[in-house]
Design an enzyme around this catalytic site. Structure first.
Site, mmCIF file in Angstrom:
data_model
loop_
_atom_site.group_PDB
_atom_site.id
_atom_site.type_symbol
_atom_site.label_atom_id
_atom_site.label_comp_id
_atom_site.label_asym_id
_atom_site.label_seq_id
_atom_site.Cartn_x
_atom_site.Cartn_y
_atom_site.Cartn_z
ATOM 1 N N ALA A 65 0.316 -2.146 -5.815
ATOM 2 C CA ALA A 65 1.244 -1.271 -6.534
ATOM 3 C C ALA A 65 0.612 0.104 -6.636
ATOM 4 O O ALA A 65 -0.621 0.241 -6.556
ATOM 5 C CB ALA A 65 1.506 -1.852 -7.918
ATOM 6 N N GLY A 109 -0.450 -6.118 -5.361
ATOM 7 C CA GLY A 109 0.963 -6.296 -5.037
ATOM 8 C C GLY A 109 1.206 -6.434 -3.544
ATOM 9 O O GLY A 109 2.193 -7.048 -3.127
ATOM 10 N N GLU A 112 0.676 -9.933 -2.846
ATOM 11 C CA GLU A 112 1.774 -10.686 -3.482
ATOM 12 C C GLU A 112 3.059 -10.622 -2.668
ATOM 13 O O GLU A 112 3.754 -11.628 -2.535
ATOM 14 C CB GLU A 112 1.988 -10.177 -4.915
ATOM 15 C CG GLU A 112 0.826 -10.567 -5.825
ATOM 16 C CD GLU A 112 0.868 -9.893 -7.172
ATOM 17 O OE1 GLU A 112 1.019 -8.651 -7.211
ATOM 18 O OE2 GLU A 112 0.760 -10.590 -8.195
ATOM 19 N N GLU A 132 -6.680 -6.722 -9.289
ATOM 20 C CA GLU A 132 -6.135 -6.163 -10.538
ATOM 21 C C GLU A 132 -7.146 -6.158 -11.672
ATOM 22 O O GLU A 132 -7.166 -5.255 -12.512
ATOM 23 C CB GLU A 132 -4.890 -6.969 -10.968
ATOM 24 C CG GLU A 132 -3.650 -6.697 -10.129
ATOM 25 C CD GLU A 132 -3.524 -7.563 -8.888
ATOM 26 O OE1 GLU A 132 -4.524 -8.199 -8.477
ATOM 27 O OE2 GLU A 132 -2.420 -7.607 -8.320
HETATM 28 C C1 HXC Z 1 -2.152 4.524 -5.220
HETATM 29 C C2 HXC Z 1 -3.658 4.364 -3.499
HETATM 30 C C3 HXC Z 1 -3.767 2.977 -3.669
HETATM 31 C C4 HXC Z 1 -2.955 2.359 -4.686
HETATM 32 C C5 HXC Z 1 -5.066 3.535 -2.054
HETATM 33 N N1 HXC Z 1 -4.496 4.676 -2.488
HETATM 34 N N2 HXC Z 1 -4.643 2.485 -2.762
HETATM 35 N N3 HXC Z 1 -2.876 5.130 -4.257
HETATM 36 N N4 HXC Z 1 -2.193 3.180 -5.435
HETATM 37 N N5 HXC Z 1 -2.943 1.043 -4.912
HETATM 38 C C6 HXC Z 1 -4.692 6.033 -1.977
HETATM 39 C C7 HXC Z 1 -6.042 6.600 -2.397
HETATM 40 O O1 HXC Z 1 -5.972 7.115 -3.723
HETATM 41 C C8 HXC Z 1 -6.230 7.685 -1.361
HETATM 42 O O2 HXC Z 1 -5.430 8.791 -1.665
HETATM 43 C C9 HXC Z 1 -5.627 7.046 -0.110
HETATM 44 O O3 HXC Z 1 -4.747 6.024 -0.560
HETATM 45 C C10 HXC Z 1 -6.694 6.420 0.772
HETATM 46 O O4 HXC Z 1 -7.446 5.502 0.001
HETATM 47 P P1 HXC Z 1 -9.046 5.501 -0.041
HETATM 48 O O5 HXC Z 1 -9.446 4.810 -1.280
HETATM 49 O O6 HXC Z 1 -9.586 6.879 0.175
HETATM 50 O O7 HXC Z 1 -9.369 4.603 1.248
HETATM 51 P P2 HXC Z 1 -10.625 3.652 1.505
HETATM 52 O O8 HXC Z 1 -11.880 4.344 1.041
HETATM 53 O O9 HXC Z 1 -10.506 3.221 2.911
HETATM 54 O O10 HXC Z 1 -10.429 2.408 0.528
HETATM 55 C C11 HXC Z 1 -9.350 1.514 0.741
HETATM 56 C C12 HXC Z 1 -9.154 0.587 -0.498
HETATM 57 C C13 HXC Z 1 -8.987 1.453 -1.750
HETATM 58 C C14 HXC Z 1 -10.344 -0.347 -0.631
HETATM 59 C C15 HXC Z 1 -7.889 -0.244 -0.217
HETATM 60 O O11 HXC Z 1 -8.000 2.465 -1.516
HETATM 61 C C16 HXC Z 1 -8.571 0.685 -2.962
HETATM 62 O O12 HXC Z 1 -9.378 0.006 -3.577
HETATM 63 N N6 HXC Z 1 -7.312 0.823 -3.370
HETATM 64 C C17 HXC Z 1 -6.782 0.187 -4.551
HETATM 65 C C18 HXC Z 1 -6.598 -1.281 -4.334
HETATM 66 C C19 HXC Z 1 -6.090 -1.955 -5.588
HETATM 67 O O13 HXC Z 1 -6.740 -1.944 -6.623
HETATM 68 N N7 HXC Z 1 -4.887 -2.539 -5.517
HETATM 69 C C20 HXC Z 1 -4.265 -3.208 -6.624
HETATM 70 C C21 HXC Z 1 -3.356 -2.256 -7.309
HETATM 71 S S1 HXC Z 1 -2.732 -2.974 -8.783
HETATM 72 P P3 HXC Z 1 -6.101 10.216 -2.076
HETATM 73 O O14 HXC Z 1 -4.906 11.118 -2.198
HETATM 74 O O15 HXC Z 1 -6.791 9.973 -3.353
HETATM 75 O O16 HXC Z 1 -7.010 10.527 -0.949
HETATM 76 C C22 HXC Z 1 -1.480 -3.923 -8.286
HETATM 77 C C23 HXC Z 1 -0.805 -4.580 -9.421
HETATM 78 C C24 HXC Z 1 0.225 -5.494 -8.944
HETATM 79 O O17 HXC Z 1 -1.163 -4.070 -7.164
HETATM 80 C C25 HXC Z 1 1.031 -5.895 -10.082
HETATM 81 C C26 HXC Z 1 2.335 -6.356 -9.656
HETATM 82 C C27 HXC Z 1 2.917 -5.498 -8.644
#
Ligand code: HXC
Length: 258
Positions: A65, A109, A112, A132
């Protein structure tokens, strides 16, 4: 129909949806979830479509998400908007078969929605996880439930409590993923599987999907009864006659209700 965050293509009898927010690793913002629902509605309503493939990019199926969109929301906001239920669960109610073709990150997500699909074909570089917990929340689109049913308690607890990722090989070993293929073959493999399914009788395909899904919703005895009813019903279709006649006549079946 033009979309901003996804692409929709029809390839023969297969509908292909590609998540397309490369700048955010396909993070699932509200607009994307809305557009995904619209595309799914269109494919469900199109009688020329028999199966669906949902994919992302080589780097990310979806990184979860959209954290930037979620971060300032409060309890009342998410409760009143019914965040997640509203929109997200659409994939799990799609009646036509839907295959997730996953390369790169399928996190939170993203994992999911892959699990809401009927099965997952993964590229060798796929990475699955429910991170999460690292953000101070828990999975909210079925992660604690669907992952546990797919991989069992031990691995689900490991992934949900530590937030670690698992690679494609581990995901296949543990039953989350149906097949693992080389990254460059991912889309072809998923489209070929979807095309194959779309060539069968649609009512029979719907019965098969509904019956497998019933295994998650009922006792074994109830599930078997449900299957038996649909099995008997299959004999009431023209496509059962055609499928069996074609076998006996050593020819390819031409199903009427595709
Ligand atoms: C918003 C996101 C994002 C996310 C990545 N980006 N994941 N933006 N929401 N979930 C954005 C980053 O901010 C960045 O933008 C760009 O995408 C590239 O990401 P990087 O982090 O620079 O890439 P990398 O170093 O290759 O790392 C990849 C990654 C990391 C390991 C996947 O991005 C990451 O940990 N993302 C979050 C993963 C996460 O926690 N997902 C769960 C979300 S909670 P900028 O503009 O900053 O460069 C969820 C809740 C679900 O899903 C509940 C029900 C739906």
């Amino acid at each position: 129909m033009a979309f901003a965050t996804i692409e929709l293509e029809k390839k023969g009898r297969v509908g292909l949806i590609r998540l397309n927010r490369p700048q955010a690793l396909n993070a699932l913002c509200d607009e994307l979830v809305r557009e995904l629902g619209t595309a799914l509605n269109e494919l469900e309503a199109d009688s020329a479509i028999g199966a669906i493939v949902l994919t992302g990019s080589e780097k990310a199926f979806a990184a979860g998400a959209d954290i930037k969109e979620m971060k300032d929301r409060g309890f009342v906001d998410v409760l009143v908007a019914d965040f997640i239920t509203n929109g997200w669960e659409r994939i799990s109610t799609v009646r036509k078969p839907i295959i997730a073709a996953v390369a790169g990150f399928a996190l939170g997500g993203g994992c999911e929605i892959a699990m809401m699909c009927d099965f997952i074909i993964a590229a060798e570089n796929a990475k699955f996880g429910q991170p999460e917990i690292t953000l101070g929340i828990i999975p909210g689109a079925g992660g604690t439930q669907r992952l546990t049913r797919a991989v069992g308690k031990a691995k689900a607890m490991d992934l949900v409590l530590t937030g670690r990722m698992m690679d494609a090989a581990e995901a296949e070993r543990s039953g989350l993923v149906a097949r693992v293929v080389a990254a460059e073959k991912l889309l072809d493999e998923a489209l070929a599987a979807a095309e194959k399914i779309a060539g069968f009788s649609l009512p029979i395909v719907l019965m098969a999907k509904e019956s497998v899904n019933r295994a998650f919703e009922s006792s074994l005895a109830e599930g078997i009864k449900f299957e038996r009813r649909l099995f008997h019903a299959a004999f009431g279709t023209e496509d059962q006659k055609e499928g069996m006649a074609a076998f006996v006549e050593k020819r390819k079946p031409v199903f009427k209700h595709r």
